[in-house]
Write a protein that holds these residues in place. Structure first.
Motif, PDB file in Angstrom:
ATOM      1  N   ALA A 133     -63.730 -19.042  -7.851  1.00 46.15           N
ATOM      2  CA  ALA A 133     -64.223 -18.956  -9.225  1.00 46.15           C
ATOM      3  C   ALA A 133     -65.332 -17.908  -9.353  1.00 46.15           C
ATOM      4  O   ALA A 133     -65.416 -17.213 -10.366  1.00 46.15           O
ATOM      5  CB  ALA A 133     -64.718 -20.327  -9.683  1.00 46.15           C
ATOM      6  N   LEU A 134     -66.148 -17.769  -8.325  1.00 42.53           N
ATOM      7  CA  LEU A 134     -67.347 -16.921  -8.452  1.00 42.53           C
ATOM      8  C   LEU A 134     -67.204 -15.522  -7.857  1.00 42.53           C
ATOM      9  O   LEU A 134     -67.968 -14.630  -8.198  1.00 42.53           O
ATOM     10  CB  LEU A 134     -68.536 -17.604  -7.758  1.00 42.53           C
ATOM     11  CG  LEU A 134     -69.020 -18.908  -8.384  1.00 42.53           C
ATOM     12  CD1 LEU A 134     -70.048 -19.566  -7.481  1.00 42.53           C
ATOM     13  CD2 LEU A 134     -69.642 -18.635  -9.761  1.00 42.53           C
ATOM     14  N   ALA A 135     -66.249 -15.334  -6.968  1.00 43.04           N
ATOM     15  CA  ALA A 135     -66.201 -14.074  -6.229  1.00 43.04           C
ATOM     16  C   ALA A 135     -65.980 -12.887  -7.158  1.00 43.04           C
ATOM     17  O   ALA A 135     -65.071 -12.908  -7.985  1.00 43.04           O
ATOM     18  CB  ALA A 135     -65.091 -14.128  -5.186  1.00 43.04           C
ATOM     19  N   PRO A 136     -66.800 -11.839  -7.006  1.00 48.59           N
ATOM     20  CA  PRO A 136     -66.593 -10.634  -7.807  1.00 48.59           C
ATOM     21  C   PRO A 136     -65.264  -9.971  -7.422  1.00 48.59           C
ATOM     22  O   PRO A 136     -64.669  -9.259  -8.202  1.00 48.59           O
ATOM     23  CB  PRO A 136     -67.771  -9.742  -7.404  1.00 48.59           C
ATOM     24  CG  PRO A 136     -68.292 -10.294  -6.125  1.00 48.59           C
ATOM     25  CD  PRO A 136     -67.949 -11.743  -6.099  1.00 48.59           C
ATOM     26  N   ASP A 137     -64.821 -10.239  -6.196  1.00 48.00           N
ATOM     27  CA  ASP A 137     -63.604  -9.625  -5.697  1.00 48.00           C
ATOM     28  C   ASP A 137     -62.791 -10.725  -4.997  1.00 48.00           C
ATOM     29  O   ASP A 137     -62.999 -11.007  -3.820  1.00 48.00           O
ATOM     30  CB  ASP A 137     -64.021  -8.529  -4.701  1.00 48.00           C
ATOM     31  CG  ASP A 137     -62.814  -7.866  -4.083  1.00 48.00           C
ATOM     32  OD1 ASP A 137     -61.679  -8.310  -4.367  1.00 48.00           O
ATOM     33  OD2 ASP A 137     -63.016  -6.901  -3.323  1.00 48.00           O
ATOM     34  N   ILE A 174     -73.501 -23.331  -4.705  1.00 51.35           N
ATOM     35  CA  ILE A 174     -73.782 -24.757  -4.480  1.00 51.35           C
ATOM     36  C   ILE A 174     -73.422 -25.569  -5.730  1.00 51.35           C
ATOM     37  O   ILE A 174     -72.787 -26.632  -5.643  1.00 51.35           O
ATOM     38  CB  ILE A 174     -75.269 -24.958  -4.120  1.00 51.35           C
ATOM     39  CG1 ILE A 174     -75.540 -24.338  -2.754  1.00 51.35           C
ATOM     40  CG2 ILE A 174     -75.631 -26.443  -4.114  1.00 51.35           C
ATOM     41  CD1 ILE A 174     -77.008 -24.318  -2.368  1.00 51.35           C
ATOM     42  N   ALA A 175     -73.802 -25.030  -6.909  1.00 55.22           N
ATOM     43  CA  ALA A 175     -73.532 -25.762  -8.148  1.00 55.22           C
ATOM     44  C   ALA A 175     -72.038 -25.889  -8.401  1.00 55.22           C
ATOM     45  O   ALA A 175     -71.583 -26.856  -9.021  1.00 55.22           O
ATOM     46  CB  ALA A 175     -74.210 -25.053  -9.317  1.00 55.22           C
ATOM     47  N   ALA A 176     -71.261 -24.907  -7.900  1.00 55.87           N
ATOM     48  CA  ALA A 176     -69.822 -24.917  -8.187  1.00 55.87           C
ATOM     49  C   ALA A 176     -69.023 -25.779  -7.214  1.00 55.87           C
ATOM     50  O   ALA A 176     -67.841 -26.038  -7.425  1.00 55.87           O
ATOM     51  CB  ALA A 176     -69.303 -23.483  -8.154  1.00 55.87           C
ATOM     52  N   ILE A 177     -69.665 -26.204  -6.126  1.00 55.50           N
ATOM     53  CA  ILE A 177     -68.934 -27.057  -5.168  1.00 55.50           C
ATOM     54  C   ILE A 177     -68.741 -28.431  -5.779  1.00 55.50           C
ATOM     55  O   ILE A 177     -69.689 -29.022  -6.309  1.00 55.50           O
ATOM     56  CB  ILE A 177     -69.701 -27.163  -3.835  1.00 55.50           C
ATOM     57  CG1 ILE A 177     -69.699 -25.810  -3.141  1.00 55.50           C
ATOM     58  CG2 ILE A 177     -69.102 -28.222  -2.924  1.00 55.50           C
ATOM     59  CD1 ILE A 177     -70.536 -25.763  -1.910  1.00 55.50           C
ATOM     60  N   SER A 178     -67.517 -28.928  -5.734  1.00 53.28           N
ATOM     61  CA  SER A 178     -67.249 -30.196  -6.403  1.00 53.28           C
ATOM     62  C   SER A 178     -67.882 -31.364  -5.644  1.00 53.28           C
ATOM     63  O   SER A 178     -68.164 -31.265  -4.444  1.00 53.28           O
ATOM     64  CB  SER A 178     -65.754 -30.397  -6.577  1.00 53.28           C
ATOM     65  OG  SER A 178     -65.130 -30.180  -5.350  1.00 53.28           O
TER      66      SER A 178
END
Ligand code: ARG
Length: 608
Positions: A17-21, A68-72
């Motif tokens: 979800a977060l990776a720029p690439d 960290i916030a995106a880890i379920s």
């Protein structure tokens, strides 16, 4: 159950979800690693810096926080923390560790999972030159190769071990010459192995070849010329020499058998150089017909991509080496035989990967083989020279006996067993003097211990080195009962078993119906974590063809066990729930040590 895989699956959706690439996600996942410092947690995730680099304007600590916030939500991790320039420190929940470690008690292979993509490997190992005393280089190839066979098999790969015996070389010329001129018939009838060994040494002595020196290109010319003529006649199908070779071969193989037996090494196939001899003209003809090889000044050569044609075998270039496959005198080369071997192995076993466990000095030879095999059409096979360094004596010179020759292997194993027994006796006496109650074992049991510990010591010392470096063969060090040695691991195993004997507890139910694990002390936690890291060690060892990753793992496990042992009474733990929990940990330590040593081809004894 692989902890690292579990952590990576936990991170994957967040990183995607977060990776720029997004194409870089596998690399980012690769940046989750065990912490080098336990104070920073169990694992560390270091991808935030790389991700921030790719997304201009973001600061690594902020990226780390976003990850960290995106880890379920999960039951695996304590809330992760960010440290320094953006490291994410990960600490596993103790309840998770407790449950997971209980789980491996009934898991097949103690949690080691089959490879997602099982492959077929052919492993070329051992490869001694028969009719000669085994060289320590072949000892290393045998021990390392066997460990790789075992490690890859545990992961569910199909592995074919093949012993590329040197059974067609100059040493047979020596035997033929010796047999024709100096044989003692009654002695040969009575014990062909011994008589051939005598003849071999007799001719070498006559030719004044030093112990350990290679006979090719060495020694008194007149005698060695006569020997080489015998070899040429053998290669040219001379009826008498071929018949003699056939008589010698069983005796030559018989010389090797006790060594393999003692090392506990079984190799699936032993297709030596002689096996390929009839195929060599066909190999050369095929390479000529396909326009890969050319005649040059009477020899047959394969030029490299730049069209360089070698004039001698030594002249093969560094990169993309050219090769000679038939010499001017019509003789085929080591290269021709190895090309025939590639063809045969591919046709017979259809491997994905071929590993050659052979010493570093043959690096150029294998570079040549691989380049020519690809040219010949074997492009889809992965070829790897799994090379290793030399064994050095305590004087840091190539390992030799006092006489200046390479020591015979059996003597070396005898010495290791003998020294191990001495140290065992000393250790027992010492423990007794400290009030330990140790049963006196009978002579038969002691001699088993000596053999298991002695042979284990030699193997462990070899395998615990990064294989590419040279290592010092130090019998005294390798048989030590403390430190990163076989004996230390074997004692740790026996200690696990002793607790069950002492408590008169049957381990059976700990393996079929394991009790709940409770973590009450940091040493229990550390031990559970270490036990769960076994699959990681096996996978890493397989990925790098590096058995020393298993011994490093064992060393860490043994250290955790020793801290646990000092801090956590087992049979006197107080409550029966805690006793059971600790007994389970002890049983698992024993099982993992035994399994890990088995991957190295090292045995254990139940008590010592
Ligand atoms: N017999 C060879 C030697 O002692 C080792 C064989 C290695 N394997 C191979 N396929 N060339 O040097």
């Amino acid at each position: 159950m692989n902890l690292l895989t579990q952590l990576r699956s936990l991170f994957e959706p967040a990183l995607t979800a977060l990776a720029p690439d997004p194409a870089k996600v596998p690399d980012y996942l690769g940046a989750i690693k065990p912490s080098s410092n336990a104070d920073h947690g169990d694992y560390q995730a270091n991808m935030a810096m790389a991700m921030a680099n790719r997304a201009a304007g973001q600061k690594p600590p902020d990226v780390a926080k976003a990850i960290i916030a995106a880890i379920s939500a999960n039951d695996i991790l304590e809330p992760p923390t960010v440290a320094g320039p953006g490291f994410i420190n990960l600490r596993l929940k103790s309840e998770f560790l407790a449950k997971a470690v209980q789980g491996i008690a009934t898991a097949p292979k103690l949690g080691v999972e089959p490879a997602a993509k099982p492959r077929t490997f052919v492993i070329d190992l051992s490869g001694p030159n028969v009719a000669k005393p085994l060289h320590v280089g072949h000892l290393r190839s045998t021990i390392i190769g066997d460990a790789l066979v075992r490690i890859l098999r545990l992961l569910g790969h199909t592995v074919v071990g093949d012993n590329h015996l040197g059974d067609w070389g100059t040493q047979f010329g020596i035997l033929l010459y010796g047999y024709k001129n100096f044989r003692d018939d009654p002695a040969f009838q009575a014990d062909p192995v011994r008589e051939l060994a005598r003849l071999y040494l007799h001719v070498r002595n006559m030719a004044k070849i030093a112990e350990g020196e290679d006979e090719d290109g060495a020694g008194n010319d007149a005698i060695m010329t006569a020997c080489r003529e015998e070899t040429s006649k053998l290669h040219a199908d001379d009826a008498e020499n071929v018949a003699l070779w056939q008589t010698f071969m069983p005796a030559c193989l018989e010389m090797l058998r006790p060594i393999y037996e003692r090392l506990g090494v079984k190799i699936d196939h032993a297709l030596g150089e002689s096996f390929y001899n009839p195929m060599l003209p066909g190999v050369v003809a095929d390479l000529l017909a396909k326009g890969i090889a050319f005649e040059s000044k009477g020899a047959v050569v394969i030029p490299n991509a730049k069209g360089i044609i070698p004039q001698t075998e030594e002249e093969q270039g560094k990169e993309d080496p050219p090769a000679i496959i038939r010499k001017r005198d019509g003789a085929f080369t080591y290269t021709t035989t190895d090309l025939a071997t590639v063809k045969h192995r591919v046709e017979t076993w259809k491997p994905d990967t071929m590993l050659y466990v052979v010493g570093a000095p043959q690096a150029l030879h294998f570079k040549t083989i691989f380049a020519q095999a690809r040219r010949w059409g074997y492009e889809s096979v992965e070829f790897q020279h799994v090379q290793f360094g030399s064994m050095l004596g305590t004087d840091r010179k190539p390992f030799q006996t006092r006489k200046g020759g390479v020591i015979e292997l059996m003597t070396l194993l005898d010495d290791a067993a003998c020294l191990s027994l001495q140290k065992y006796e000393a250790n027992t006496a010492e423990r007794r003097s400290h009030g330990h109650d140790i049963t006196d074992l009978d002579a038969a049991e002691k001699s088993v211990i000596a053999e298991v510990v002695g042979v284990g010591a030699v193997k462990y010392a070899d395998l615990s080195q990064n294989r590419t470096t040279d290592y010092v063969f130090d019998l005294d060090k390798m048989t030590n009962t403390v430190g990163n040695t076989a004996a230390y691991m074997q004692y740790a195993y026996a200690r696990c078993r002793a607790i069950f004997r002492k408590g008169e507890v049957d381990e059976g139910c700990f393996r079929t119906n394991p009790p709940k694990v409770v973590i009450t002390h940091p040493a229990e936690r550390a031990l559970a974590l270490q036990l769960l890291r076994f699959p990681e060690a096996v996978e890493n060892a397989a990925a790098d063809y590096a058995p020393h990753i298993i011994t490093s793992y064992l060393w860490d496990l043994a250290k955790s066990y020793s801290v646990f042992f000092e801090n956590c009474p087992v049979l006197k733990a107080g409550t029966s729930a805690l006793i059971d929990s600790r007994l389970l940990l002890v049983d698992l330590v024993g099982r993992v040590i035994k399994q890990a040593l088995d991957l190295l081809g090292i045995r254990v004894v139940e008590r010592m």
